[in-house]
Write a protein that holds these residues in place. Sequence first.
Motif, mmCIF file in Angstrom:
data_model
loop_
_atom_site.group_PDB
_atom_site.id
_atom_site.type_symbol
_atom_site.label_atom_id
_atom_site.label_comp_id
_atom_site.label_asym_id
_atom_site.label_seq_id
_atom_site.Cartn_x
_atom_site.Cartn_y
_atom_site.Cartn_z
ATOM 1 N N LYS A 54 70.259 30.990 32.588
ATOM 2 C CA LYS A 54 69.931 30.016 31.542
ATOM 3 C C LYS A 54 69.557 28.689 32.178
ATOM 4 O O LYS A 54 69.895 28.402 33.335
ATOM 5 N N LEU A 107 76.972 34.336 35.003
ATOM 6 C CA LEU A 107 76.180 33.298 34.355
ATOM 7 C C LEU A 107 75.615 32.379 35.431
ATOM 8 O O LEU A 107 76.372 31.828 36.257
ATOM 9 N N GLY A 124 78.550 41.726 24.492
ATOM 10 C CA GLY A 124 77.231 41.445 23.942
ATOM 11 C C GLY A 124 76.275 40.784 24.915
ATOM 12 O O GLY A 124 75.173 40.389 24.512
ATOM 13 N N THR A 125 76.673 40.634 26.169
ATOM 14 C CA THR A 125 75.798 40.017 27.172
ATOM 15 C C THR A 125 75.559 40.994 28.303
ATOM 16 O O THR A 125 76.335 41.928 28.527
ATOM 17 N N THR A 126 74.462 40.762 29.030
ATOM 18 C CA THR A 126 74.127 41.633 30.161
ATOM 19 C C THR A 126 74.972 41.270 31.370
ATOM 20 O O THR A 126 75.736 40.292 31.348
ATOM 21 N N SER A 127 74.826 42.042 32.413
ATOM 22 C CA SER A 127 75.644 41.818 33.602
ATOM 23 C C SER A 127 75.299 40.511 34.307
ATOM 24 O O SER A 127 76.135 39.925 34.985
ATOM 25 N N ILE A 170 73.183 36.722 33.508
ATOM 26 C CA ILE A 170 72.478 35.878 32.546
ATOM 27 C C ILE A 170 72.007 34.625 33.273
ATOM 28 O O ILE A 170 72.805 33.938 33.931
ATOM 29 N N PHE A 196 80.316 39.642 33.460
ATOM 30 C CA PHE A 196 78.920 39.184 33.504
ATOM 31 C C PHE A 196 78.854 37.924 34.368
ATOM 32 O O PHE A 196 79.832 37.162 34.476
ATOM 33 N N LEU A 214 74.659 29.157 24.827
ATOM 34 C CA LEU A 214 74.863 30.593 25.042
ATOM 35 C C LEU A 214 76.043 31.047 24.189
ATOM 36 O O LEU A 214 77.107 30.433 24.208
ATOM 37 N N GLU A 215 75.858 32.150 23.446
ATOM 38 C CA GLU A 215 76.935 32.733 22.640
ATOM 39 C C GLU A 215 77.374 34.058 23.270
ATOM 40 O O GLU A 215 76.549 34.924 23.553
ATOM 41 N N VAL A 216 78.688 34.194 23.507
ATOM 42 C CA VAL A 216 79.267 35.399 24.105
ATOM 43 C C VAL A 216 80.045 36.147 23.025
ATOM 44 O O VAL A 216 80.903 35.562 22.345
ATOM 45 N N THR A 217 79.771 37.462 22.866
ATOM 46 C CA THR A 217 80.470 38.272 21.865
ATOM 47 C C THR A 217 81.076 39.510 22.522
ATOM 48 O O THR A 217 80.532 40.040 23.498
#
Length: 558
Positions: free
Chosen positions: A330, A393, A323-326, A328, A391, A336-339
């Motif tokens: 912040k 971060l 659910g996250t882009t390659s 991120i 991904f 931040l929520e990771v799915t």
Amino acid sequence: MHRSALLRCLLTISLMNQVSGLETLTCKYGDTIEIPCNKGQLDETDVKFVKWKYDKDGNILVKQMNQNATISADVNYKNRVSIKKDFSLVITQVTMADQRTFTCMAVGKEDLLEYSIQLTIYKAPSQPKITNLTTAMVVGKPTMLAQCRTEGASPAANITWFKNKTPLMTDGAAIKINTNLDVDKETRLSTTTSTLEYTAVKGDIDAKFTCQVQHIWSANMDSSPLVFSVNYPTEKVTLQVVSQGPFKEGDNVILKCTADGNPPPSSFNFYIDGEENTVDSNTYTLTNVTREDTGDYKCSLVDNEDIAASVPITVEYLDVVLGTTSKIVKKLGESLEVTVDVKASGAAQTSWKKDNVKLNSLPKFDKLTYSDSGMYECVVSMAGLKETRTFELVVEGPPAITNLIKEHGDSMAKVLKCVAEGSPKPTVQWSVNGTSDESAYEHGKVTYSITIIPKDNLNVSCTASNFLGFDIKSINVSALDEDVTMDKQDQKDEYSDQTALAVGIVVGLTLAVLAIGLAYWLYMKKFRQGSWKIGEKEDGSAEESKKLEENQSQKADV
């Protein structure tokens, strides 16, 4: 005469022929034989005349006293015989024709004696020779497998057939063995021929057949092993998956249909999605399979669909959506929520890593810190399948100087250290020049240092900056060593020395003031008492002055 050939011929002493009562002498075919006259026990001085003959009327040679032997013109022996001094008859290159009775007639001074010997010739047979060889046996059907032949034997050789080293005997049903014996008219040598007819069973696959030649005058001789193909009809087929599973979407899957008959069928029926496909092969390839190709597959004989087999095939699939882009980016302190969404044909296992270090669970970020920055990897596996999602971060924040300290360097050098946090990595600008250095940038923190040698008291500033902002702090730096930050023990020692010095100064000044006051008081007292007592007073003042000096010296020591 060849001594080795003579030694190969054996005289069987005391072995009497049961029919004629004659002594028998045995010799190998082709050798030279020496036949003794009266076992070689004649006294040549008593013998006037010796004659050798064969059978009844066959003359060989005559030897008279003090004369050379006279050899007859018999074509069988005129070039092959001679006589020894002890009257023994020597025959070279013996053949089967020499297998007869030889008689020695000896005429002495007083009597006539005859000595007869039966000569027997033997010859070992040749190696077994296989002819009329077939290639295959049919189960339940009599088949002439081969013929075994051996030649040039005397007496005749025997032949025995073996299967897996077990002798075969004619039983009139599954095994029939026919043996023929031929004798050559010229050489009188025997040839033995044996033919094997055999009815095979399935258990005869890879069986080894041999024929063995047996002879009284030689060791047994075996032929090379004979292996025959065993043919029988198909009773069962098997369908197997040749390709190595588990299978995922896009793979090619090879099916193979085999039959237990021999020879196997050259064509098979394959049933794909309920449709019959006849192929001139025992394999069928399913190309670029999908999850919809999961199911049962079947094959059968072309001429008998009742003899068939089936096999199930499962096409595994594993879909993973992160659910996250390659990448991120912040801000410091944000959440931040990771799915991860997993769809699979079976139970899947999920694991996480950060910068190649395993995590215990799904990463959760309620309040991001610089240490949360890194490369995250999600690995989902199931039934030999594996999907990896990653991904990056990045936690950003403006610089913040968390510490600015000074340390004592070599000699008069001072080392200033500026500890800054921030992301991207802060850069530092010093307000003075010196030798700069920096630590590794880890978890959003970096330490910059500068080494200087101040000549005057300085106020040094450290400015940390990145594209999000800046931070600045200053520190006073003295040219004196006491301005340098020291540890607690050094400070304690310095404070103790300074205290002792201050106490000493105060005590000394106090004593000096008391001494001056005392001297002034004594002076005034002497002045009032008059001059007549000047000598005495002078002596007393001198003594008191001396005491005063001693007292001052003692106080000074204290």
